[in-house]
Design a protein around this motif. Structure first.
Motif, PDB file in Angstrom:
ATOM      1  N   UNK A   1      35.000   4.823  16.363  1.00  0.00           N
ATOM      2  CA  UNK A   1      35.526   4.040  17.038  1.00  0.00           C
ATOM      3  C   UNK A   1      36.166   4.371  16.977  1.00  0.00           C
ATOM      4  N   UNK A   2      36.936   5.089  16.372  1.00  0.00           N
ATOM      5  CA  UNK A   2      38.721   5.378  16.300  1.00  0.00           C
ATOM      6  C   UNK A   2      38.585   5.583  18.261  1.00  0.00           C
ATOM      7  N   UNK A   3      37.800   6.495  17.732  1.00  0.00           N
ATOM      8  CA  UNK A   3      37.656   8.265  19.328  1.00  0.00           C
ATOM      9  C   UNK A   3      37.470   6.982  20.508  1.00  0.00           C
ATOM     10  N   UNK A   4      35.945   5.557  20.001  1.00  0.00           N
ATOM     11  CA  UNK A   4      35.652   5.472  21.275  1.00  0.00           C
ATOM     12  C   UNK A   4      36.871   4.338  21.778  1.00  0.00           C
ATOM     13  N   UNK A   5      36.792   3.298  20.885  1.00  0.00           N
ATOM     14  CA  UNK A   5      37.836   2.244  20.928  1.00  0.00           C
ATOM     15  C   UNK A   5      39.389   2.263  20.738  1.00  0.00           C
ATOM     16  N   UNK A   6      39.709   3.017  19.733  1.00  0.00           N
ATOM     17  CA  UNK A   6      40.976   3.248  20.041  1.00  0.00           C
ATOM     18  C   UNK A   6      41.208   2.695  18.298  1.00  0.00           C
ATOM     19  N   UNK A   7      39.865   1.580  18.131  1.00  0.00           N
ATOM     20  CA  UNK A   7      40.630   0.722  16.656  1.00  0.00           C
ATOM     21  C   UNK A   7      39.927   1.406  15.466  1.00  0.00           C
ATOM     22  N   UNK A   8      40.781   0.758  14.351  1.00  0.00           N
ATOM     23  CA  UNK A   8      40.137   1.009  13.068  1.00  0.00           C
ATOM     24  C   UNK A   8      39.490  -0.399  12.490  1.00  0.00           C
ATOM     25  N   UNK A   9      38.380  -0.809  11.543  1.00  0.00           N
ATOM     26  CA  UNK A   9      38.051  -1.780  10.860  1.00  0.00           C
ATOM     27  C   UNK A   9      38.037  -1.776   9.314  1.00  0.00           C
ATOM     28  N   UNK A  10      38.034  -2.737   9.382  1.00  0.00           N
ATOM     29  CA  UNK A  10      38.347  -2.913   7.443  1.00  0.00           C
ATOM     30  C   UNK A  10      37.363  -3.665   7.074  1.00  0.00           C
ATOM     31  N   UNK A  11      35.939  -3.083   7.247  1.00  0.00           N
ATOM     32  CA  UNK A  11      34.959  -3.322   7.782  1.00  0.00           C
ATOM     33  C   UNK A  11      34.040  -4.329   6.065  1.00  0.00           C
ATOM     34  N   UNK A  12      34.511  -3.489   5.686  1.00  0.00           N
ATOM     35  CA  UNK A  12      34.159  -4.605   4.384  1.00  0.00           C
ATOM     36  C   UNK A  12      35.268  -5.315   3.001  1.00  0.00           C
ATOM     37  N   UNK A  13      36.181  -5.569   3.947  1.00  0.00           N
ATOM     38  CA  UNK A  13      37.143  -6.777   3.551  1.00  0.00           C
ATOM     39  C   UNK A  13      37.705  -7.832   3.812  1.00  0.00           C
TER      40      UNK A  13
ATOM     41  N   UNK B   1      32.617  -8.222   6.523  1.00  0.00           N
ATOM     42  CA  UNK B   1      32.450  -8.152   5.234  1.00  0.00           C
ATOM     43  C   UNK B   1      30.604  -8.400   5.778  1.00  0.00           C
ATOM     44  N   UNK B   2      30.753  -9.757   6.238  1.00  0.00           N
ATOM     45  CA  UNK B   2      29.485 -10.592   6.221  1.00  0.00           C
ATOM     46  C   UNK B   2      28.709  -9.794   7.691  1.00  0.00           C
ATOM     47  N   UNK B   3      28.886  -9.015   8.321  1.00  0.00           N
ATOM     48  CA  UNK B   3      28.067  -8.038   9.803  1.00  0.00           C
ATOM     49  C   UNK B   3      28.146  -6.912   8.358  1.00  0.00           C
ATOM     50  N   UNK B   4      28.671  -6.026   7.474  1.00  0.00           N
ATOM     51  CA  UNK B   4      28.585  -5.060   7.218  1.00  0.00           C
ATOM     52  C   UNK B   4      27.322  -5.699   6.167  1.00  0.00           C
ATOM     53  N   UNK B   5      27.153  -6.374   5.778  1.00  0.00           N
ATOM     54  CA  UNK B   5      26.143  -6.476   4.824  1.00  0.00           C
ATOM     55  C   UNK B   5      24.596  -6.586   5.135  1.00  0.00           C
ATOM     56  N   UNK B   6      24.991  -7.095   7.001  1.00  0.00           N
ATOM     57  CA  UNK B   6      23.925  -7.692   7.738  1.00  0.00           C
ATOM     58  C   UNK B   6      23.333  -7.029   8.114  1.00  0.00           C
ATOM     59  N   UNK B   7      24.062  -5.613   8.871  1.00  0.00           N
ATOM     60  CA  UNK B   7      23.320  -4.728   9.171  1.00  0.00           C
ATOM     61  C   UNK B   7      22.676  -3.154   8.267  1.00  0.00           C
ATOM     62  N   UNK B   8      23.484  -3.460   7.056  1.00  0.00           N
ATOM     63  CA  UNK B   8      22.375  -2.540   6.135  1.00  0.00           C
ATOM     64  C   UNK B   8      21.735  -4.151   5.887  1.00  0.00           C
TER      65      UNK B   8
END
Lengths: 439, 290
Positions: free
Chosen positions: B135-147, B152-159
């Motif tokens: 993500x940081x390579x492509x859009x240059x942004x970090x996302x705090x996924x699970x917190x 967070x909800x998106x993460x568990x849905x994807x998993x």
């Protein structure tokens, strides 16, 4: 003929010997490298007391252990000794299935409980009665990375002492790259209400009423006070300026990782991790520093609260077995055992003589970080605020406070709103819990 | 032989013993528990009628968990059905090494929910995770996924989707392979294009499978999601990933509120019964069995 008699007698003796062995069961929740330490304790104990056998059983995490105890009590298979986490204290007192340690202490004149450290005793003493035997005790400590302090131009031997300094230091320690991505944070923490409780006590403020539930059953939460607000404001400021790295809720290993890798320069976590951090930071080329918990301003001085777990005696066993269990409890808190335990884990030695001997052996001179954690505990003011709160709904109270924190961090609530909401919710929980015991 | 009449019942006894002991007895017990208020170790027991249920419906967190469950189930089940079908269509092609792809794609099913959750947690780690690296390579942004909300909800849905997908793929694949060549051939002769064949011919022919999969996936999403959530987010941040099942677990085993948890389990039971009932009543009409 003589030989036969002798053989007969020795067989008889051996038989009598094996028959008189008392077996006690000990359930614990310790993991990984702490298990062999406990096993060694038991070996030493059995060598000294050949007539007692201790059956050790790992029963999962603290909450799992408590759940298993509930099931075991209901089916009549309860162990003799069980390790219960500190916040289960009120639940255990109310359980009606325990023998307070005080009862055995009163009968056993050979053991003066004053040999144990006072702050630790204070936690497990409720309404003047010692309910359980302290086992693994720790508090919260501020860990910091001396190397990163130096790199940022800070004095590595002067950790922050007040909230103001924490913010100031975090501003200096936080580093961002050209794109605005944070490379290094000032502070990280396990996003755990326990740290907030510790800071409250360090600010010498109560958490629940009736002297933190120690002179009577707590009926209300009272942490929405000046100290509480200052703590929430501190965290709010740190979040707003992007100086703190939050983890998922109660994720101890994530904050450990943030600190060890140098992603954050300071960390609030348990004193029981001293040894782990010393090893891990050295490996990464860093030097570890430790400091007392910060206070709102220099004129305030409370102290940390004991956390960890203690050993409870479960009622309903024959007297001989309860006695044997009591012998084991006394043995665990002996000098020798406590020194091994302390060195091996970082949990406090619970006895004064253990502290003395460690000092004579220059252990604290050579391990200043162990010394910080102990000194913080010993220098603490001894009152109900630092004894820590006791309530039956601690687990859910923590969950509520963490929710309040997260709402504030997300900018949905101001510190004052978050705190007021949490206090109201926790009071509701306490009242709900109390209703069944006062019926 | 007099015996003949009773033999079936005799043979059923062992099964019934086990079912009664491990399913009916606990079920009845939790049903009863939901009308009481008991102390942790069970010595005190007060009958409170429907109070536990009323408390639940007045509880902000319970209603929130209801909403989260609904979002989670809709998102996972719909994605699993459509993605599962599309991947199955791809795997139905005769290309080199298709058996290897099939095996690889089925791997997540063989992994437990808990381990799947741990793997995703590792990949979504904000500092050292692969996802943020790209993500940081492509859009240059970090996302705090699970917190962070709503990640967070998106993460568990994807998993969850990742975990449940292979099950649907396998069923659709088996279904696709059982469709006779003649049907497809005649469709081609009639001038249908590939897209039409996929959605207008094959998909309706597999409706019994879809029917089965929807029910199974709802059950899976409702109950089995527990492992992923427990490992990845523990229901946080502030309850945004707390499903009904996770809340039930928390109330029972962390907050020691057995009675409230019993009431929750009864509600879960009723919801599942209702879904199954409605689905069989209205769903079956739209299914064509060959």
């Amino acid at each position: 003929m003589k030989r036969f008699v002798l053989l007969f007698l020795s067989v008889l003796l051996l038989a009598g010997f094996t028959f008189s062995v008392t077996t006690i069961e000990f359930w614990h929740a310790m993991e990984s490298d702490k298990v062999p330490l406990i096993q060694n304790m038991i070996q030493d104990f059995e060598a000294l007391n050949p007539d007692i056998k201790v059956k050790l059983q790992y029963t999962g995490s603290y909450p799992e252990t408590l759940n298993k105890l509930v099931a075991a009590v209901q089916t009549g298979n309860a162990p003799h000794i069980v390790q219960i986490y500190e916040i289960g204290t009120r639940l255990m007192i109310d359980s009606g299935v325990i023998v307070p340690v005080q009862d055995l202490l009163d009968q056993d004149k050979s053991y003066d409980v004053a040999v144990l450290l006072e702050p630790i005793l204070n936690y497990y003493t409720v309404e003047g009665k010692l309910y359980s035997m302290p086992f693994n005790s720790s508090t919260c400590l501020l860990y910091y990375n001396k190397t990163l302090f130096e790199q940022a131009g800070l004095d590595p031997n002067r950790p922050p002492q007040t909230y103001e300094e924490v913010i100031e230091y975090c501003r200096i320690l936080t580093k961002k790259d050209a794109k605005g991505q944070t490379l290094q944070y000032g502070l990280t923490w396990p996003t755990h209400s326990w740290v907030i409780e510790q800071l409250m006590a360090a600010a010498d403020a109560p958490f629940v009423n009736n002297n933190n539930g120690r002179t009577g059953r707590a009926t209300e939460a009272v942490f929405n006070n000046e100290a509480g607000l200052k703590i929430f404001e501190l965290f709010d400021q740190l979040n707003k300026e992007g100086l703190i790295l939050n983890t998922a809720r109660e994720d101890w290993s994530a904050s450990d990782e943030n600190f060890i890798s140098g992603k954050a320069a300071m960390l609030f976590t348990s004193t029981s991790d001293v040894r782990i951090f010393e090893e891990a930071l050295t490996k990464n080329g860093y030097t570890l520093g430790t400091a007392f918990l910060p206070v709102p301003d220099a004129s305030v001085s409370g102290g940390p609260v004991i956390g960890g777990a203690s050993l409870w005696l479960i009622a309903g066993h024959p007297d001989s077995e309860t006695k044997a269990a009591w012998e084991f409890m006394k043995f665990v808190t002996q000098e020798e055992q406590q020194i091994l335990w302390h060195k091996g884990t970082g949990y406090f030695p619970t006895r004064k003589d253990a502290v003395k001997r460690l000092h004579y052996e220059r252990f604290y001179a050579e391990n200043p970080n162990y010394f910080t954690s102990l000194l913080q505990l010993l220098l603490a003011k001894k009152d109900y605020n630092t004894a820590g709160a006791i309530m039956g709904v601690f687990q859910q109270a923590r969950d509520t406070i963490e929710t309040a924190y997260e709402r504030m961090a997300a900018g949905k609530m101001t510190p004052a709103e978050a705190l007021a909401w949490a206090e109201k919710e926790v009071t509701k929980l306490i009242k709900e819990y109390n209703s069944i015991y006062q019926h | 032989m007099k015996w003949g009449k009773y033999t079936p019942y005799l043979l059923l006894i062992p099964t019934f013993l086990i079912i009664i002991l491990f399913i009916y007895w606990p079920a009845i017990n939790s049903f009863l528990l939901s009308f009481y208020k008991t102390s942790l170790f069970g010595q005190k027991k007060i009958f409170v009628g429907l109070q536990n249920y009323l408390n639940l419906f007045h509880s902000e967190s319970f209603l929130e968990a209801f909403k989260v469950t609904l979002i989670y189930i809709c998102a996972t089940v719909v994605s699993v059905i459509f993605l599962g079908y599309l991947v199955a269509v791809l795997l139905d092609n005769k290309v080199v090494g298709v058996k290897i792809y099939r095996t690889l794609i089925f791997v997540p099913y063989a992994i437990s929910f808990t381990i799947g959750g741990a793997l995703w947690l590792f990949m979504l780690n904000p500092v050292a995770g692969h996802v943020n690296y790209f993500l940081s390579r492509i859009i240059g942004k970090n996302i705090n996924w699970v917190i962070e909300i709503p990640y967070a909800l998106i993460s568990v849905i994807i998993a969850g989707i990742w975990k449940m997908l292979p099950y649907s793929i396998i069923f659709y694949l088996a279904g696709l392979q059982s469709i006779s060549e003649e049907v497809i051939e005649s469709a081609i002769i009639d001038g249908s294009n590939a897209w039409q064949r996929i959605w207008k011919i094959k998909f309706p022919m597999l409706s019994p499978i879809t029917f089965y999969l929807v029910i199974m996936n709802i059950i899976d999403a409702m109950f089995e999601s527990f492992g992923i959530i427990d490992i990845m987010t523990r229901g946080g941040p502030f309850g945004s990933t707390t499903t009904l099942t996770y809340k039930l677990y928390q109330d029972a085993f962390f907050f020691y509120k057995t009675n409230l948890a019993a009431a929750e389990s009864v509600i879960l039971f009723l919801i599942m019964s209702l879904i199954t009932f409605l689905y069989f009543k209205f769903g079956e009409k739209t299914v064509s069995y060959q």
